[in-house]
Write a protein that holds these residues in place. Structure first.
Motif, mmCIF file in Angstrom:
data_model
loop_
_atom_site.group_PDB
_atom_site.id
_atom_site.type_symbol
_atom_site.label_atom_id
_atom_site.label_comp_id
_atom_site.label_asym_id
_atom_site.label_seq_id
_atom_site.Cartn_x
_atom_site.Cartn_y
_atom_site.Cartn_z
ATOM 1 N N ILE A 122 89.765 31.903 54.711
ATOM 2 C CA ILE A 122 89.974 32.156 56.126
ATOM 3 C C ILE A 122 88.633 31.988 56.828
ATOM 4 O O ILE A 122 87.645 32.648 56.473
ATOM 5 N N LYS A 123 88.611 31.082 57.800
ATOM 6 C CA LYS A 123 87.373 30.825 58.535
ATOM 7 C C LYS A 123 87.171 31.929 59.581
ATOM 8 O O LYS A 123 88.061 32.210 60.381
ATOM 9 N N VAL A 124 85.991 32.520 59.550
ATOM 10 C CA VAL A 124 85.653 33.613 60.454
ATOM 11 C C VAL A 124 84.560 33.152 61.412
ATOM 12 O O VAL A 124 83.575 32.531 60.995
ATOM 13 N N ASP A 125 84.730 33.433 62.682
ATOM 14 C CA ASP A 125 83.704 33.128 63.681
ATOM 15 C C ASP A 125 82.637 34.224 63.612
ATOM 16 O O ASP A 125 82.853 35.348 64.043
ATOM 17 N N LEU A 138 91.997 41.721 63.436
ATOM 18 C CA LEU A 138 92.576 42.047 62.136
ATOM 19 C C LEU A 138 94.065 41.760 62.098
ATOM 20 O O LEU A 138 94.620 41.487 61.023
ATOM 21 N N ALA A 139 94.726 41.795 63.239
ATOM 22 C CA ALA A 139 96.152 41.483 63.263
ATOM 23 C C ALA A 139 96.389 40.042 62.810
ATOM 24 O O ALA A 139 97.295 39.776 61.991
ATOM 25 N N LEU A 140 95.589 39.114 63.310
ATOM 26 C CA LEU A 140 95.740 37.720 62.894
ATOM 27 C C LEU A 140 95.328 37.553 61.435
ATOM 28 O O LEU A 140 96.009 36.849 60.672
ATOM 29 N N ILE A 141 94.235 38.176 61.034
ATOM 30 C CA ILE A 141 93.804 38.074 59.636
ATOM 31 C C ILE A 141 94.898 38.586 58.709
ATOM 32 O O ILE A 141 95.223 37.967 57.681
ATOM 33 N N ASN A 142 95.506 39.711 59.064
ATOM 34 C CA ASN A 142 96.569 40.270 58.226
ATOM 35 C C ASN A 142 97.783 39.350 58.169
ATOM 36 O O ASN A 142 98.424 39.204 57.117
ATOM 37 N N GLN A 143 98.108 38.713 59.295
ATOM 38 C CA GLN A 143 99.224 37.778 59.312
ATOM 39 C C GLN A 143 98.936 36.563 58.426
ATOM 40 O O GLN A 143 99.801 36.110 57.671
ATOM 41 N N LEU A 144 97.711 36.046 58.510
ATOM 42 C CA LEU A 144 97.334 34.912 57.656
ATOM 43 C C LEU A 144 97.411 35.297 56.184
ATOM 44 O O LEU A 144 97.921 34.524 55.348
#
Length: 360
Positions: A122-125, A138-144
């Motif tokens: 997962i690419k993080v800015d 974290l909502a998007l990270i958890n979904q991914l």
């Protein structure tokens, strides 16, 4: 005999640069997964193998395909282009392939269309603001992660970031400040997800940070690339000494204008690109002329620099005391501002032993 712009590589300097970064990675117990977009050469890649490197980073699937003949573990550190799914499936069936993702749609497409297993980061800015998931989202990270866990073809490798904003720094202190903030962002993610994914990898790595920093707490893998050659831009940032720059362009002199204290060389934007250094004491600089030796080059010649570039022309500013030292037919050695672009344009490297080293 040099008849046109020719990109030379100093193999000794290049291998010293590789050894230095490998030693740093070993000292800090880091996996060195160097970015090969700077050199894009199978032969230069083999020099890394001599120092124990067995995993690499590239910036395109075409580059991954080129290196897959000799490398079995490759990360493509560029947002996944789902339109290249045939190439993705081909590579994933032959090597350990890692992609980077930041969008639900990308993962949904991969889950539907993959024919072989691959890894994803997962690419993080982490502050560059070019691409990547905001670390606080974290909502998007958890979904991914939920999508990854639900797929039998996708394995979660970890979190990957690139602190490209170090390229705007001009002091070691500035580089270290950016680097420290990157470490803090990644540490929060590792603390949040490390128990759920005990083998997750924290992957960072820009050449300025990896050249200057000595603190890599929480990092598992670094991915610098430009360090293999270095260049004037990296020197201005503070990543390297001029003596560590391992490439220079030989440019034939085609005209001399003594009244303007200028030399015209065959070597323009199609050879160097038009990357430049702004705010130098001379103004804008597109390259710097160095002293020549029989088998290489030495220090920068004060006052001699590339002041402008057009398609084929390079205009060199020359001190008045030196203008009479040069004649048409000579060749000047010029250090490029940005070697990644220069090497990409030139397509091969020449050594002082009359070797030609090819690249993608």
């Amino acid at each position: 005999m040099i008849t046109k712009p020719t990109l030379f590589i100093d193999k000794t300097k290049c291998k010293e640069n590789i050894q230095r970064m490998c030693s740093k990675a070993k000292t800090h117990q880091l996996e060195l997964r160097p970015h090969f977009k700077s050199h894009q050469s199978l032969e230069i890649g083999r020099w890394f193998k001599d120092f124990g490197v067995n995993k690499i980073t590239v910036s395109s699937l075409a580059m991954a395909d080129y290196f897959s003949s000799e490398w079995e573990d490759i990360t493509v550190a560029f947002p996944t282009n789902i339109l290249e799914i045939e190439t993705i499936n081909d590579l994933a069936g032959r090597i350990n392939l890692n992609l980077i993702v930041e969008a639900e749609d990308t993962l949904a497409f991969l889950s539907e269309n993959l024919t072989s297993t691959l890894g994803v980061f997962i690419k993080v800015d982490i502050g560059y603001h070019r691409t990547g998931v905001a670390p606080e989202n974290l909502a998007l990270i958890n979904q991914l992660l939920s999508q990854i866990d639900a797929s039998d073809k996708i394995q979660f490798k970890g979190f990957l970031g690139h602190a490209g904003h170090t390229y705007k720094c001009r002091t070691n202190e500035g580089i270290l400040e950016v680097h420290q903030k990157s470490l803090e962002i990644m540490a929060r993610l590792k603390n949040a997800y490390g128990e759920r994914y005990p083998g997750l990898i924290i992957s960072v790595g820009d050449t300025p940070s990896c050249s200057v920093a000595e603190n890599f707490e929480g990092v598992d893998e670094i991915r610098p690339g430009n360090f293999v050659f270095y260049d004037l831009a990296q020197n201005k940032i503070g990543s390297n000494d001029i003596s560590q720059i391992a490439v220079a362009m030989a440019c034939p002199v085609v005209a001399i204008h003594k009244d303007r204290l200028e030399i015209v060389v065959y070597g323009g934007g199609v050879h160097f690109s038009k990357d430049r250094l702004e705010g130098e004491k001379e103004g804008t600089v597109f390259g710097r002329v160095v002293e020549q030796s029989e088998r290489g080059w030495g220090d920068i010649i004060p006052g001699m620099y590339v002041k402008s570039l057009s398609q084929e022309h390079g205009i060199i500013s020359v001190p008045g005391s030196m203008i009479d030292q040069y004649k048409i037919g000579d060749c000047l050695m010029v250090l490029p501002v940005h070697i990644c672009m220069t090497a990409n344009l030139m397509k091969s490297y020449h050594t002082f032993d009359n070797e030609v080293i090819s690249r993608l």
